[in-house]
Scaffold this active site. Structure first.
Site, mmCIF file in Angstrom:
data_model
loop_
_atom_site.group_PDB
_atom_site.id
_atom_site.type_symbol
_atom_site.label_atom_id
_atom_site.label_comp_id
_atom_site.label_asym_id
_atom_site.label_seq_id
_atom_site.Cartn_x
_atom_site.Cartn_y
_atom_site.Cartn_z
ATOM 1 N N LYS A 1 -21.256 7.217 8.440
ATOM 2 C CA LYS A 1 -21.697 8.342 7.622
ATOM 3 C C LYS A 1 -21.609 9.662 8.388
ATOM 4 C CE LYS A 1 -22.596 6.419 3.660
ATOM 5 N NZ LYS A 1 -21.716 6.696 2.505
ATOM 6 N N TYR B 1 -23.422 1.837 10.291
ATOM 7 C CA TYR B 1 -23.600 2.677 9.105
ATOM 8 C C TYR B 1 -23.754 4.145 9.489
ATOM 9 C CZ TYR B 1 -25.714 4.428 4.762
ATOM 10 O OH TYR B 1 -25.990 5.136 3.617
ATOM 11 N N SER C 1 -25.171 10.181 4.095
ATOM 12 C CA SER C 1 -26.536 9.666 4.239
ATOM 13 C C SER C 1 -27.252 10.435 5.332
ATOM 14 C CB SER C 1 -26.490 8.182 4.600
ATOM 15 O OG SER C 1 -27.758 7.715 5.011
#
Length: 201
Positions: free
Chosen positions: A102, A98, A85
Site C-alpha cells: 500500500k 500489505y 490504506s
C-alpha cells in the site's frame, strides 16, 4: 455492466477495459479498489506471498491504469482514484507485505500524477478501518470492535459510504485542480486503532 475480472491477470484487465469502452463508448473514471492481504509475521511471510501482495495491490493497479489512460485522456478530463490504506503510512506489526504494497501504491499515485497531467488526474485514498466483508469477521468480536471504536477519534468504525463519498469528489469536476494527493479517510486516527498480537524475537 459487471465484468468479472481477476486483476492479477493482465489479459483479464485488458478484457475489462475493452469491454467497458465497447459498452459505453468512453471511460471517464478508474477506481483501483481491488486489494488487501492477510496479516502475517515477517518470518512466516514467504517470498511468494510477499510478491503476490505486491502484484495484487500495486502491479494490478499500475497495469489497469496504463491500459485505461488512453481512454481517460481522450476527453481531456479523466480521473484515477487508487484505494490505498493507512497501513501505508502507519507502522503496524505483522502487516509487512500489505503495508509495503500500500505504501508503494500511494507513492505510485504521486509519481504518476505529473506525468499524466493535465488530461488525467491521479489521487489516492488511504482508508482506515472500514466495515467491509474483509474486516467483518474481525469486528464480530465485541472486544475488537470496542477497541477500534475507542481508538478512533470519531468513535465509530468506518462505512463503505465514507470512502465512496471521497471517491465521488476525486472523480468529479469538483476536484479538477487536485492531482497527486493522498487523502486520509480514517476517522481521525494517527496510530493503528487496533493491533494484531505478535511474539517479539
Amino acid at each position: 455492466l459487471v465484468v468479472p475480472t481477476d486483476v492479477t491477470q493482465t489479459e483479464a484487465l485488458q478484457h475489462l477495459v475493452d469491454t467497458t469502452a465497447g459498452a459505453f463508448g468512453r471511460i471517464d473514471v478508474l477506481v483501483n479498489n481491488a486489494g488487501g492481504w492477510l496479516p502475517r509475521p515477517v518470518l512466516e511471510t514467504s517470498e511468494r506471498s510477499f510478491e503476490a501482495a505486491l502484484r495484487f495491490n500495486v502491479t494490478a493497479a499500475f497495469l489497469l491504469t496504463k491500459l485505461a489512460v488512453p481512454h481517460l485522456a481522450a476527453h481531456g478530463a479523466g480521473a484515477v482514484v487508487n484505494i490505498s490504506s493507512r497501513a501505508a503510512s502507519m507502522v503496524q506489526p505483522v502487516f509487512v507485505a500489505y503495508a509495503t504494497a500500500k505504501a508503494a501504491l500511494s507513492m505510485m499515485t504521486r509519481a504518476l500524477a505529473p506525468e499524466l497531467a493535465p488530461k488525467v488526474r491521479v489521487n489516492a485514498i488511504e482508508v482506515g478501518g472500514v466495515e467491509t466483508d474483509a474486516l467483518s469477521h474481525v469486528l464480530r468480536d465485541e472486544g475488537t470492535r470496542r477497541q477500534l471504536e475507542e481508538n478512533t477519534p470519531m468513535r465509530r468504525v468506518g462505512q463503505p459510504e465514507d470512502v465512496a463519498a471521497a471517491v465521488v469528489y476525486l472523480a468529479a469536476p469538483a476536484s479538477s485542480w487536485v492531482t497527486g494527493k493522498i487523502f486520509e479517510v480514517d476517522g481521525g486516527v494517527e496510530a493503528p486503532a487496533f493491533t494484531v498480537p505478535f511474539t517479539p524475537l
